[in-house]
Design a protein around this motif. Structure first.
Motif, PDB file in Angstrom:
ATOM      1  N   TYR A   1      -4.573  -7.692  -2.543  1.00 22.07           N
ATOM      2  CA  TYR A   1      -5.149  -7.868  -3.884  1.00 22.07           C
ATOM      3  C   TYR A   1      -6.521  -7.204  -3.981  1.00 22.07           C
ATOM      4  N   TYR A   2      -7.358  -7.424  -2.990  1.00 22.75           N
ATOM      5  CA  TYR A   2      -8.721  -6.901  -3.037  1.00 22.75           C
ATOM      6  C   TYR A   2      -8.768  -5.532  -2.367  1.00 22.75           C
ATOM      7  N   ASP A   3      -8.382  -4.518  -3.156  1.00 22.82           N
ATOM      8  CA  ASP A   3      -8.266  -3.162  -2.644  1.00 22.82           C
ATOM      9  C   ASP A   3      -9.381  -2.239  -3.117  1.00 22.82           C
ATOM     10  N   GLY A   4     -10.352  -2.775  -3.878  1.00 26.62           N
ATOM     11  CA  GLY A   4     -11.455  -1.961  -4.356  1.00 26.62           C
ATOM     12  C   GLY A   4     -11.089  -1.000  -5.468  1.00 26.62           C
ATOM     13  N   LYS A   5      -9.960  -1.239  -6.138  1.00 26.15           N
ATOM     14  CA  LYS A   5      -9.494  -0.349  -7.204  1.00 26.15           C
ATOM     15  C   LYS A   5      -9.430  -1.089  -8.540  1.00 26.15           C
ATOM     16  N   GLU A   6      -9.241  -0.335  -9.617  1.00 26.42           N
ATOM     17  CA  GLU A   6      -9.134  -0.922 -10.951  1.00 26.42           C
ATOM     18  C   GLU A   6      -7.712  -1.389 -11.220  1.00 26.42           C
ATOM     19  N   HIS A   7      -7.607  -2.552 -11.873  1.00 26.91           N
ATOM     20  CA  HIS A   7      -6.315  -3.123 -12.245  1.00 26.91           C
ATOM     21  C   HIS A   7      -6.450  -3.756 -13.625  1.00 26.91           C
ATOM     22  N   PRO A   8      -5.370  -3.808 -14.381  1.00 19.32           N
ATOM     23  CA  PRO A   8      -5.449  -4.452 -15.703  1.00 19.32           C
ATOM     24  C   PRO A   8      -5.537  -5.966 -15.564  1.00 19.32           C
ATOM     25  N   ASP A   9      -6.396  -6.587 -16.385  1.00 23.87           N
ATOM     26  CA  ASP A   9      -6.463  -8.041 -16.396  1.00 23.87           C
ATOM     27  C   ASP A   9      -5.438  -8.595 -17.380  1.00 23.87           C
ATOM     28  N   ALA A  10      -5.523  -9.898 -17.690  1.00 20.71           N
ATOM     29  CA  ALA A  10      -4.528 -10.532 -18.567  1.00 20.71           C
ATOM     30  C   ALA A  10      -4.501  -9.917 -19.960  1.00 20.71           C
ATOM     31  N   ASN A  11      -5.625  -9.297 -20.350  1.00 17.27           N
ATOM     32  CA  ASN A  11      -5.696  -8.681 -21.681  1.00 17.27           C
ATOM     33  C   ASN A  11      -5.474  -7.179 -21.650  1.00 17.27           C
ATOM     34  N   GLY A  12      -5.100  -6.664 -20.492  1.00 10.93           N
ATOM     35  CA  GLY A  12      -4.834  -5.243 -20.371  1.00 10.93           C
ATOM     36  C   GLY A  12      -6.061  -4.402 -20.098  1.00 10.93           C
ATOM     37  N   LYS A  13      -7.232  -5.017 -19.982  1.00  9.90           N
ATOM     38  CA  LYS A  13      -8.461  -4.285 -19.708  1.00  9.90           C
ATOM     39  C   LYS A  13      -8.540  -3.952 -18.221  1.00  9.90           C
ATOM     40  N   MET A  14      -8.932  -2.716 -17.901  1.00  8.95           N
ATOM     41  CA  MET A  14      -9.040  -2.294 -16.507  1.00  8.95           C
ATOM     42  C   MET A  14     -10.290  -2.913 -15.876  1.00  8.95           C
ATOM     43  N   VAL A  15     -10.084  -3.626 -14.800  1.00 11.56           N
ATOM     44  CA  VAL A  15     -11.173  -4.328 -14.122  1.00 11.56           C
ATOM     45  C   VAL A  15     -11.183  -3.908 -12.654  1.00 11.56           C
ATOM     46  N   LEU A  16     -12.374  -3.622 -12.149  1.00 10.49           N
ATOM     47  CA  LEU A  16     -12.517  -3.219 -10.748  1.00 10.49           C
ATOM     48  C   LEU A  16     -12.529  -4.449  -9.847  1.00 10.49           C
ATOM     49  N   ARG A  17     -11.598  -4.478  -8.919  1.00 15.44           N
ATOM     50  CA  ARG A  17     -11.586  -5.555  -7.929  1.00 15.44           C
ATOM     51  C   ARG A  17     -12.428  -5.142  -6.720  1.00 15.44           C
ATOM     52  N   PRO A  18     -13.156  -6.078  -6.133  1.00 16.80           N
ATOM     53  CA  PRO A  18     -13.915  -5.726  -4.925  1.00 16.80           C
ATOM     54  C   PRO A  18     -12.975  -5.427  -3.767  1.00 16.80           C
ATOM     55  N   ALA A  19     -13.476  -4.741  -2.762  1.00 14.28           N
ATOM     56  CA  ALA A  19     -12.708  -4.517  -1.545  1.00 14.28           C
ATOM     57  C   ALA A  19     -12.680  -5.795  -0.721  1.00 14.28           C
ATOM     58  N   PHE A  20     -11.644  -5.955   0.085  1.00 15.70           N
ATOM     59  CA  PHE A  20     -11.495  -7.156   0.908  1.00 15.70           C
ATOM     60  C   PHE A  20     -12.716  -7.375   1.801  1.00 15.70           C
ATOM     61  N   LYS A  21     -13.363  -6.313   2.256  1.00 15.13           N
ATOM     62  CA  LYS A  21     -14.522  -6.441   3.143  1.00 15.13           C
ATOM     63  C   LYS A  21     -15.686  -7.161   2.474  1.00 15.13           C
ATOM     64  N   TRP A  22     -15.671  -7.264   1.147  1.00  7.64           N
ATOM     65  CA  TRP A  22     -16.718  -7.982   0.433  1.00  7.64           C
ATOM     66  C   TRP A  22     -16.190  -9.216  -0.284  1.00  7.64           C
ATOM     67  N   HIS A  23     -14.925  -9.544  -0.068  1.00  4.71           N
ATOM     68  CA  HIS A  23     -14.368 -10.739  -0.713  1.00  4.71           C
ATOM     69  C   HIS A  23     -13.446 -11.461   0.269  1.00  4.71           C
ATOM     70  N   PRO A  24     -14.015 -12.084   1.303  1.00  8.14           N
ATOM     71  CA  PRO A  24     -13.181 -12.796   2.269  1.00  8.14           C
ATOM     72  C   PRO A  24     -12.545 -14.032   1.642  1.00  8.14           C
ATOM     73  N   VAL A  25     -11.280 -14.237   1.940  1.00 13.90           N
ATOM     74  CA  VAL A  25     -10.559 -15.420   1.463  1.00 13.90           C
ATOM     75  C   VAL A  25     -10.132 -16.189   2.710  1.00 13.90           C
ATOM     76  N   GLY A  26     -10.854 -17.237   3.019  1.00 13.52           N
ATOM     77  CA  GLY A  26     -10.581 -17.964   4.247  1.00 13.52           C
ATOM     78  C   GLY A  26     -10.152 -19.391   4.004  1.00 13.52           C
ATOM     79  N   THR A  27     -10.280 -20.194   5.055  1.00 14.81           N
ATOM     80  CA  THR A  27      -9.964 -21.625   4.980  1.00 14.81           C
ATOM     81  C   THR A  27     -11.208 -22.458   5.266  1.00 14.81           C
ATOM     82  N   GLY A  28     -12.386 -21.817   5.335  1.00 13.43           N
ATOM     83  CA  GLY A  28     -13.601 -22.462   5.796  1.00 13.43           C
ATOM     84  C   GLY A  28     -14.169 -23.496   4.857  1.00 13.43           C
ATOM     85  N   ALA A  29     -15.250 -24.116   5.318  1.00 14.77           N
ATOM     86  CA  ALA A  29     -15.873 -25.220   4.585  1.00 14.77           C
ATOM     87  C   ALA A  29     -16.540 -24.756   3.295  1.00 14.77           C
ATOM     88  N   PHE A  30     -16.856 -23.459   3.216  1.00 11.34           N
ATOM     89  CA  PHE A  30     -17.492 -22.915   2.020  1.00 11.34           C
ATOM     90  C   PHE A  30     -16.739 -21.693   1.524  1.00 11.34           C
TER      91      PHE A  30
END
Length: 647
Positions: free
Chosen positions: A216-245
């Motif tokens: 999901y976090y590939d650093g590229k633009e994707h359409p949102d729910a309204n069809g607007k192109m939105v830039l997603r951050p790269a995974f290296k800047w958006h960690p999705v873990g199981t941690g306390a925070f």
């Protein structure tokens, strides 16, 4: 000047912290925030790639590891289960190989995140652990742990080489070292005994990763729910873990914000191992769910100047005592000054499990081929003056790569090429540069030294080293870099001298330090920054690495130490020791220096903090013209500190 600035800030409301996410918890009690800081940005928050202190500080609270260090047990250091239900079962096989049987805890959820259906984090499985391990052998990830682990994990190096030839890793193929038994159980197959594997399980390289997050976090633009192109951050800047925070905000060169994971129940506050002098205080937290606070705000200060001011105002919960602030905080007897004692501040002294050094590039055609030149540079470095000036004599001078507290450290050992300026000049002449002049060309020897540019104090440190080298009659050009730029030059080997490098222990074993000079550990896959290559060293290292502690192992460790001391691929500088002051509402609840970002164990009394902040920040009555001048001078500072960006 510092006193005037502090008073001005108090009058003008210079609190650099953001408004908390909430004022109160669901039960009506105060929302609890810890205010911290760090000196630079992380390089990456990808758990299979990040390997630096700044990255770990933000990554540890977000991404759980399979095992983790006990926050109090340091003599000896002890790891305990985190994502695993119990310590791995070690099985010795008849053929000399070993297997570790591991079982995950049940009911652990990934953070709620848009990468999952309906934004709800799903349950962790063994397949997520396997996916994280596969990323370690993916050449596109460039995992720095690969070069060490491929010698012990069955088929690990083979999987990497296959992927490299194909220019892509086939994630559908299993790893030979990783056997899935069921959704909660897996086995790790080793080529030979390697007791340090449990320490690796306490590091982020072996942490599970949700494939949905990487995709999901590939650093590229994707359409949102309204069809607007939105830039997603790269995974290296958006960690999705199981941690306390969960990391909810990060603004480079400014700040990061982490907020409590409401689904976290992986570990609780320990009930044992407390230091005797604070056991009574810590017992109140025994068995409590963590994290103890709801939010962490980390401000990035590349300059040290604001830190003492903000600490004195109560806007920071703790402060490392810098050189410039030392005499105001600590007496010559290394105790708190009366002013700080009166405020209820606590003083903690810590010896980090680390060694700092200057790296010399062994592949450089000038330095790398001339051992006498490296020895001369080492003898020109005045380590005691350095720590006296910049560390107030608190940090011990490093005589060897191994730090105190690790098996094999010898407190009586003296570096044969420690500070001796006359010896340095003799060695330089033997190297072909009498008086700093090249005997072949008649020109002065000129070298380049890469250094960090993160503030005036680091510049002063660099100038100290520069002047020491130039006392030999040579010319040293300083090239200033950001922290990230330095790491890139480390990886590429684009330097002659690299000042300010060092190593904080990943785990408490000599193998973790001597691997820095193993020839298989060249960057970017490894951390042999000097690019030292010695077949005899490699052979002895391989033997030592898998041994239990014994007199025979100690003999090998000492031999490795002597080889490095003679070849001088590094100039040892100091073992980091430092004082930390802690405001009275944030008493320390973790003493293990191997826990870089132990935020989940930290506590705070927000009511006491609010009360003391009011007392410490009463507005003085300044003449109008003074206030105008001070406000104008601080406007840019306040604007910079309050920038933010949602991740």
């Amino acid at each position: 000047m510092l006193s005037l600035t502090a008073t001005f800030f108090a009058g003008c409301g210079n609190d650099p912290n953001l408004q908390p996410e909430h004022e109160k918890r669901a039960d009506g009690s105060p929302w609890q925030v810890r205010y911290s800081y760090m000196p630079d940005d992380p390089r990456s928050l990808d758990p299979q790639f990040a390997y630096d202190q700044m990255s770990r500080r933000l990554l540890e609270p977000v991404v759980d590891t399979l095992l983790e260090y006990h926050p109090f047990k340091t003599d000896p250091y002890e790891v305990m289960p985190s994502l695993l239900a119990s310590m791995p079962e070690r099985v010795k096989n008849p053929d000399g190989t070993e297997t570790y049987v591991c079982q995950l805890k049940r009911g652990i959820l990934f953070h709620n995140d848009p990468c999952f259906p309906n934004g709800k984090g799903r349950e962790l499985t063994v397949q997520d652990v396997e996916y994280g391990w596969k990323r370690m052998v993916d050449p596109k990830v460039e995992c720095p742990a690969l070069s060490s682990l491929q010698d012990y994990l069955v088929g690990f190096g083979e999987a990497y080489e296959t992927a490299k030839k194909a220019d892509a890793l086939d994630y559908s193929k299993p790893l030979k070292c990783f056997e899935i038994v069921d959704d909660q159980t897996f086995k790790v197959h080793l080529l030979k005994p390697y007791p340090q594997i449990i320490y690796w399980m306490a590091m982020h390289f072996m942490s599970p990763v949700a494939h949905e997050a990487v995709e999901y976090y590939d650093g590229k633009e994707h359409p949102d729910a309204n069809g607007k192109m939105v830039l997603r951050p790269a995974f290296k800047w958006h960690p999705v873990g199981t941690g306390a925070f969960q990391l909810v905000e990060y603004e480079p060169a400014s700040r990061a914000r982490l907020v409590r994971n409401p689904n976290y129940h992986t570990v609780v506050f320990p009930s044992d191992g407390y230091p005797p002098d604070r056991a009574d205080f810590l017992k109140q937290f025994a068995g409590m769910p963590v994290p103890l606070v709801d939010e962490i705000q980390v401000t990035i200060f590349r300059e040290q100047t604001p830190i003492p001011v903000l600490f004195n105002q109560g806007y920071l919960d703790s402060m490392g005592v810098s050189k410039d602030a030392f005499n105001r905080v600590v007496t010559t007897a290394q105790e708190l000054t009366p002013e700080y004692k009166k405020r209820g501040v606590a003083l903690e002294k810590d010896l980090d499990v680390s060694t700092f050094f200057i790296s010399l590039n062994m592949e450089d055609p000038v330095i790398g081929t001339n051992k006498k030149l490296r020895q001369a540079l080492s003898c020109s470095y005045d380590g005691q003056s350095y720590v006296d000036i910049f560390w107030n004599g608190v940090s011990p001078v490093a005589q060897q790569l191994m730090p105190p507290g690790i098996f094999g450290y010898d407190k009586n050992y003296q570096n044969p090429y420690g500070y001796d300026l006359e010896k340095a000049k003799r060695l330089l002449a033997e190297a072909g540069y009498p008086g700093g002049i090249d005997s072949k060309t008649g020109r002065r020897l000129e070298l380049n030294m890469e250094a960090s540019a993160n503030g005036s104090e680091e510049r002063q440190m660099t100038e100290f080293v520069q002047k020491g080298f130039e006392a030999l009659g040579i010319k040293v050009n300083v090239v200033e870099n950001t922290f990230a730029e330095l790491l890139r030059k480390e990886d590429a080997g684009k330097f002659q001298i690299l000042e300010g490098t060092g190593w904080g222990a990943d785990y408490p074993d000599p193998e973790n330090f001597y691997m820095l000079l193993n020839s298989r550990n060249f960057p970017p896959e490894g951390k042999n920054v000097s690019r030292y290559k010695n077949p005899e060293f490699d052979k002895l290292f391989d033997k030592m690495a898998t041994m239990d502690n014994s007199p025979e192992r100690l003999q090998i460790v000492n031999h490795l130490r002597d080889m490095i001391g003679e070849d001088c691929p590094q100039i040892f500088t100091f073992h980091k020791a430092f004082f930390t002051t802690i405001n009275p509402w944030a008493q320390r609840t973790s003493t293990n220096m191997l826990l870089e970002g132990a935020f989940k164990y930290q506590q705070v009394d927000p009511v006491m903090r609010a009360k003391l902040q009011r007392e410490w920040n009463r507005t003085p009555k300044w003449p109008p013209f003074v206030l105008v001048l001070l406000i104008a001078g601080a406007a840019g500072y306040a604007i910079r500190l309050n920038r933010k960006r949602n991740v």
